[in-house]
Write an enzyme that holds these catalytic residues in place. Structure first.
Site, PDB file in Angstrom:
ATOM      1  N   CYS A  84     -59.534  48.460  39.759  1.00 48.29           N
ATOM      2  CA  CYS A  84     -59.024  48.588  40.397  1.00 48.29           C
ATOM      3  C   CYS A  84     -58.078  48.955  41.486  1.00 48.29           C
ATOM      4  O   CYS A  84     -57.839  48.911  42.905  1.00 48.29           O
ATOM      5  CB  CYS A  84     -58.017  47.213  39.494  1.00 48.29           C
ATOM      6  SG  CYS A  84     -57.049  47.567  38.708  1.00 48.29           S
ATOM      7  N   HIS A 138     -52.479  48.148  42.015  1.00 48.84           N
ATOM      8  CA  HIS A 138     -52.524  47.931  40.635  1.00 48.84           C
ATOM      9  C   HIS A 138     -50.688  48.431  39.993  1.00 48.84           C
ATOM     10  O   HIS A 138     -50.576  47.761  39.392  1.00 48.84           O
ATOM     11  CB  HIS A 138     -53.243  49.846  40.521  1.00 48.84           C
ATOM     12  CG  HIS A 138     -53.136  49.452  39.124  1.00 48.84           C
ATOM     13  ND1 HIS A 138     -53.822  47.960  37.745  1.00 48.84           N
ATOM     14  CD2 HIS A 138     -52.748  50.235  37.869  1.00 48.84           C
ATOM     15  CE1 HIS A 138     -53.781  48.592  36.217  1.00 48.84           C
ATOM     16  NE2 HIS A 138     -52.819  49.766  36.743  1.00 48.84           N
TER      17      HIS A 138
END
Length: 474
Positions: A84, A138
């Protein structure tokens, strides 16, 4: 006054009224034409393209289906890094990963590529109101100067039940799933949907175009969603994937112990998962997809109610794929197609109406495409290629993509998936080649077969030519 004169007066009044009305319409149209389009940017964590408009009919996602029917659907979109943090930073800068840049979940754009002008910064500099809601990068405060506002929901680790919250408080990750009889807004993504709806109402009154994001956390672990979404599925009908096997011809480097999942309670630390547990996890994943589908539906309904549809580009993407038992793997962190292939759809008013494209598209292509759609010059740090020609009905000239995770670098070209594991000098120490025309599940590695050595050599050269000019040096 004669009847003839009276009739003339009436005709004059009507004509003035019509002309005034027409003038008003033209003025409104002119304003609409000169105002740059808004962008609603929907990012979904761990969403694989296992959806109706990709040919899978078992997940219930009516709102995504409706959006796809109004959009251009990319059948072959690939993330550049299947994790991610790195995937998001790469997408938001339009820059490729290298040996040392964008390598894992915990990187920050500000640390890995501070000189790059991010997509939100480009838009903000052009007068856009930029709002980050939920998980976009993130880390919450990454690229903070690019945003007029950054908001994250408070959700007690995304567990609704006190018992689950206590377990989470006393363990590293808590339970891997939860089905609670609660309102959608109790969980994180329900809160995010309400925030985005409120933002739309505020932004409607502004003369500024907006870049409004909706960062959804599901279907990322833990699979927590209101029970009504779990009830949409019968677990007895859920099956393990056809590719629930790890062939001996596949390099051992391609597999991992799915440590992300192992950290949750009641998950075995090693070995295959018990079949009942595997099906429960798949069930939870499906429930979470249906849950976020409902939240997306609320936002899109409000966009329509506020009459913002015709001036707003809507783009939806998942940061990478996800393994649901494919190759006996869970989570991402590999270069099998299940972790690289992603859902990508874009709705552009006046241009899209449910078209589909087989053009190979990389996530670094999103930045230049949105920039072109709103009429902005693309910074020279952007390495992606705009897909706007596809929106205009033209054929894409690109038939390849590059994805990377740690030492593994994959060239996707036509039906071939070629991966090399390389060291710091770019020397390969393991290889993997699949032909999706014959082997869509990636169960037969061709890379070491004598008859494919000529093909492997050519793909190896092409991989190095396309993985980016700074790949080994940055």
């Amino acid at each position: 006054m004669s009847s003839k004169s009276f009739l003339s007066v009436i005709i004059t009044i009507v004509l003035v009224s019509v002309l005034t009305s027409c003038k008003g319409v033209k003025t409104n149209e002119a304003i609409s034409e000169h105002k740059k389009p808004n962008i609603l940017f929907i990012a979904v964590d761990d969403l694989r393209p296992e959806l109706n408009f990709y040919g899978a009919n078992h997940i219930k996602s009516p709102n995504l289906n409706k959006l796809a029917g109004e959009s251009l659907v990319f059948n072959r979109a690939y993330c550049n890094i299947p994790v991610c943090g790195a995937s998001r930073a790469s997408l938001m800068t339009g820059a490729r990963p290298t040996r040392k840049r964008f390598i894992n979940a915990h990187i920050k754009k500000d640390e890995d590529y501070p000189e790059a002008i991010s997509l939100p910064m480009l838009l903000k500099n052009d007068g856009y109101t930029t709002i980050s809601n939920g998980k976009i990068y993130h880390y919450k405060n990454d690229d903070a100067k690019a945003w007029d506002e950054i908001w994250h929901p408070n959700s007690l680790w995304d567990y609704a039940l006190p018992k689950s919250q206590d377990i989470r408080k006393n363990t590293k990750r808590g339970l891997p799933f939860e089905a609670a009889k609660v309102h959608d807004s109790v969980y994180r993504d329900g809160k995010t949907a309400l925030k985005v709806i409120n933002d739309l109402r505020k932004l409607r009154a502004s003369n500024q175009p907006f870049f409004l994001t909706m960062g959804l956390s599901k279907p990322h672990l833990p699979f927590t969603a209101p029970k009504k979404y779990w009830d949409l599925y019968n677990r007895d009908e859920i099956e393990l994937p056809e590719s629930y096997v790890q062939p001996k011809t596949t390099p051992k480097q391609a597999f991992h112990n799915f440590g992300e999942l192992r950290q949750y309670e009641n998950i075995p630390k090693r070995g295959d998962l018990p079949e009942a547990l595997a099906k429960e996890l798949i069930h939870g994943y499906y429930a979470c997809v249906s849950y976020i589908d409902a939240q997306i539906g609320l936002v899109l309904e409000e966009l329509k109610r506020l009459e913002l549809e015709d001036e707003t580009i809507v783009i939806l993407w998942g940061d990478h794929g996800w393994n649901l038992g494919d190759h006996k793997l869970w989570c991402k962190h590999v270069t099998f197609e299940t972790a690289l292939k992603t859902p990508l759809i874009i709705k552009v008013p006046g241009k899209t109406k449910g078209q589909k494209t087989e053009a190979i598209t990389e996530y670094i292509d999103i930045y230049p495409s949105l920039a072109e759609l709103v009429g902005l010059d693309i910074p020279n740090t952007v390495e992606g290629k705009s897909f706007v020609p596809i929106l205009n009905g033209q054929k894409s000239e690109k038939n390849w993509a590059i994805s990377k995770f740690k030492d593994a670098v994959t060239l996707i070209k036509d039906d071939l998936f070629y991966t090399e594991w390389t060291d710091d000098k770019g020397i390969a120490y393991a290889r993997m080649l699949f032909d999706h025309k014959k082997d869509p599940l990636e169960l037969d590695n061709l890379a070491e077969k004598p008859e494919y050595q000529g093909k492997v050599q050519k793909l190896s050269i092409e991989l190095r030519n396309k993985w980016g000019k700074d790949f080994l040096n940055n």
